[in-house]
Write an enzyme that holds these catalytic residues in place. Structure first.
Site, PDB file in Angstrom:
ATOM      1  N   GLU A 176       0.829  -1.219   0.000  1.00 20.70           N
ATOM      2  CA  GLU A 176       0.000   0.000   0.000  1.00 20.70           C
ATOM      3  C   GLU A 176       0.864   1.270   0.000  1.00 20.70           C
ATOM      4  O   GLU A 176       1.147   1.837   1.053  1.00 20.70           O
ATOM      5  CB  GLU A 176      -0.949   0.022   1.206  1.00 20.70           C
ATOM      6  N   LYS A 213      -2.665  -1.998  -2.916  1.00 17.21           N
ATOM      7  CA  LYS A 213      -3.737  -1.149  -2.395  1.00 17.21           C
ATOM      8  C   LYS A 213      -3.348   0.285  -2.714  1.00 17.21           C
ATOM      9  O   LYS A 213      -2.350   0.799  -2.205  1.00 17.21           O
ATOM     10  CB  LYS A 213      -3.925  -1.341  -0.886  1.00 17.21           C
TER      11      LYS A 213
END
Length: 297
Positions: A176, A213
């Protein structure tokens, strides 16, 4: 690795619920839920309150594997129980929801327009506990504020270096590298980030499957090459401070990108709501995010 979980995450319609607020973001999450800081004292009480909130969400009849593929847990939540079972076990056995674990320890100070992850000194031990608990994958967050090549390259290098340690334990890492939605250089940062991500993905060996992400991009379908990469299991989107309506609208413009929302998922939920009102609100929230996450033929 659990093949049923792998196939569900890879191929089913649905999204990933982010229930992994850490110590720093928990007071804000509790305030949003209608519990002010005056209602608890110290970290232990704070984590008790947030576990009660997460338990209420997880055990709600609205929260099920028919629309939710996975849920990301905070370390504290993994160690606790829901419905008399360890949380990860409850999610899979009772709800058919795949459990993930947040493994980062927060962000370092900003340098070169980014915030790298702080060191994770006990990572191997944490990953071993996660495997023992039946966790499928992990998540770790960095933050990009400005479109600086050096900083973004450092973030992606760090993420993939740790991702390979996670893969070695038989877990699937969610990488992420968030881009701040308020960044004045958001679109430029996305261009640099995609280049760096694809370079690292191309260096993986066959069978090294990772997830990404990412912040919802300025240009629809911007991350299409990442989504279609053979080493990608799934690309999910963070809400990043957008309202649920804004996040869903942006998400619907990015085919095959699915949600992994936190604030946008719990928006409108309150400790003061009756069970009926709470479940109705959560059901509507889940359905709207599920619809925005649907893959278009």
């Amino acid at each position: 690795m659990n093949q049923r979980q792998f196939n569900k995450v890879r191929g089913d319609d649905g999204f990933i619920a982010a229930l992994d607020q850490s110590g720093g973001s928990t007071p804000k999450a509790l305030r949003q839920y209608g519990i002010p800081e005056t209602d608890y004292s110290g970290d232990d009480e704070m984590f008790d309150r947030v576990h009660q909130m997460r338990t209420r969400i997880i055990t709600s009849p609205a929260f099920g594997g028919n629309r939710i593929l996975g849920a990301i847990l905070f370390e504290n939540t993994m160690e606790l129980k829901v419905g008399g079972k360890p949380t990860a076990q409850y999610l899979w056995e009772e709800k058919q929801i795949v459990p993930f674990l947040k493994v980062d320890k927060g962000l370092a100070a900003q340098e070169n327009g980014v915030q790298l992850m702080k060191p994770i000194p006990e990572l191997d031990a944490l990953l071993d506990r996660a495997v023992a608990q039946g966790v499928f994958g992990t998540k770790m967050r960095s933050l990009i504020t400005l479109a600086q090549d050096k900083g973004i390259r450092a973030i992606v290098d760090q993420q993939f270096e740790i991702a390979k340690r996670i893969l070695a334990k038989g877990l699937i890492p969610i990488i992420e590298p968030e881009i701040d939605i308020h960044s004045p250089e958001k679109a430029q940062a996305e261009v640099i980030l995609k280049t760096q991500l694809l370079a690292q993905l191309n260096a993986l060996t066959p069978g090294q499957n990772v997830m990404l992400k990412l912040t919802l991009p300025e240009q629809p379908d911007f991350y299409k090459e990442c989504i279609e990469h053979p080493n990608i299991l799934r690309v999910v989107a963070l809400s990043g401070g957008y309202t649920r309506a804004q996040a869903n609208e942006r998400l619907a413009q990015n085919n095959a990108m699915i949600a992994s929302f936190s604030r946008a998922l719990t928006e409108g939920l309150s400790a003061q709501q009756s069970s009926e009102a709470f479940n109705t609100m959560l059901d509507a929230s889940i359905q709207s995010i599920f619809d925005a996450s649907k893959i278009q033929p």
